[in-house]
Design an enzyme around this catalytic site. Sequence first.
Site, mmCIF file in Angstrom:
data_model
loop_
_atom_site.group_PDB
_atom_site.id
_atom_site.type_symbol
_atom_site.label_atom_id
_atom_site.label_comp_id
_atom_site.label_asym_id
_atom_site.label_seq_id
_atom_site.Cartn_x
_atom_site.Cartn_y
_atom_site.Cartn_z
ATOM 1 C CD GLU A 1 -9.116 -2.777 -0.684
ATOM 2 O OE1 GLU A 1 -9.476 -2.808 0.439
ATOM 3 O OE2 GLU A 1 -8.499 -3.863 -1.224
ATOM 4 C CG ASP B 1 -1.551 -0.892 1.439
ATOM 5 O OD1 ASP B 1 -2.008 -1.860 0.582
ATOM 6 O OD2 ASP B 1 -1.597 -1.702 2.655
HETATM 7 O O1 FUB Z 1 -2.981 -3.688 3.941
HETATM 8 C C1 FUB Z 1 -4.330 -3.856 3.785
HETATM 9 C C2 FUB Z 1 -5.792 -3.833 3.008
HETATM 10 O O2 FUB Z 1 -5.444 -4.401 1.636
HETATM 11 C C3 FUB Z 1 -5.507 -2.005 2.785
HETATM 12 O O3 FUB Z 1 -5.539 -1.280 3.484
HETATM 13 C C4 FUB Z 1 -5.937 -1.900 1.297
HETATM 14 O O4 FUB Z 1 -6.068 -1.455 0.431
HETATM 15 C C5 FUB Z 1 -5.180 -3.771 0.807
HETATM 16 O O5 FUB Z 1 -3.985 -3.166 0.336
#
Ligand code: FUB
Length: 344
Positions: free
Chosen positions: A244, A32
């Site tokens: 997301e 991320d």
């Molecule tokens: O890294 C945890 C979660 O997985 C992140 O917050 C999301 O965007 C996905 O990458």
Amino acid sequence: SDAERYELETSGEFGPEDYIAQPLVSEIYTADPSVHVWDDGRIYVYPSHDVDTGIPQDDLGSQYDMKDYIVLSMDEPGGEVTIHDVGLHVDDVPWARDKMWAPDAAEKDGKYYLYFPAKDYDGIFRIGVAVSDSPTGPFTAEESWIEGSYSMDPSVFKDDDGTYYMYVGGIWGGQLQRWTTGEYDDSPDLNQEDLEADEPALVPYVAKMSDDMLSYAEEPRDVLLLDENGEPLKAGDNDRRFFEAAWMNKIDGTYYLSWSTGDTHKIVYGTSDNPYGPFTYQGVVNLPVRGWTNHHSIFEYEGQYYLAYHDTQLSGVNHLRNVKITPLTINDDGTIEPVDPFFG
Ligand code: FUB
């Protein structure tokens, strides 16, 4: 098809020569990546710090059980990478219990603000902020989460006029579907969105930041994401709808919001003439990587744009990821040239 391609990429055996970019570091697992070039001209990467704590994999992402944040930095893309000391640990955040997911950072008047999601002691995702005089920390967390915040994956964008906006949200394990009434819905069966395929999909929210960068200056509002006909992207449009990882760039005066499509594993984008949107879908930024999640940032360094993203090249395990950086082409007509993370 995209599905066949994803199957191949996630099940196949790959050597380093199959990937267009290599991991920035191999000493720790990172994911991320939110990248910023601060005033000192150095590149700072604010990633998640992946660890394996033995929690079994599920659709809520319980296996993503991260505990702290560690900043990476380098002089230039491809330069030697410094792994800094732990910048913030969950034990030093009074309100946070676990799940230190994807962070971002902002700089204002010589102070650095680390924004991060974590679950509180009721298991509800909130957005926190921690402050430092250094871009790499250590960061000191506020006593409580940002009032009015919920869900995860915060990113903070500074507009040309000095206004900062935070974009937030994620469905499924990110809990956005639990907030459709404005209150947290703890129904055990609400682990995914409860929508018909032709209903408008859930969207991230945006809020202007207060002058002190510690709270929202306004009520969060939905960021509308539209198709080419001006209709909201639909819940059944899994190839394009928001899942997301919202990220904002302003390129030649146009606002570009990019996001992950989650279960179709892509990064896509839309454009607008307003930071609040609505954003009209334009196309793909990053094709599926190796691993389930796809989460990115886009940054400019000396006139060249770059995509920061992650995959699971080093581990082959979904929740043990490694961040990478590769050049990104903005075409003359303003469209983004999709990145294929694999050769061949
Ligand atoms: O890294 C945890 C979660 O997985 C992140 O917050 C999301 O965007 C996905 O990458």
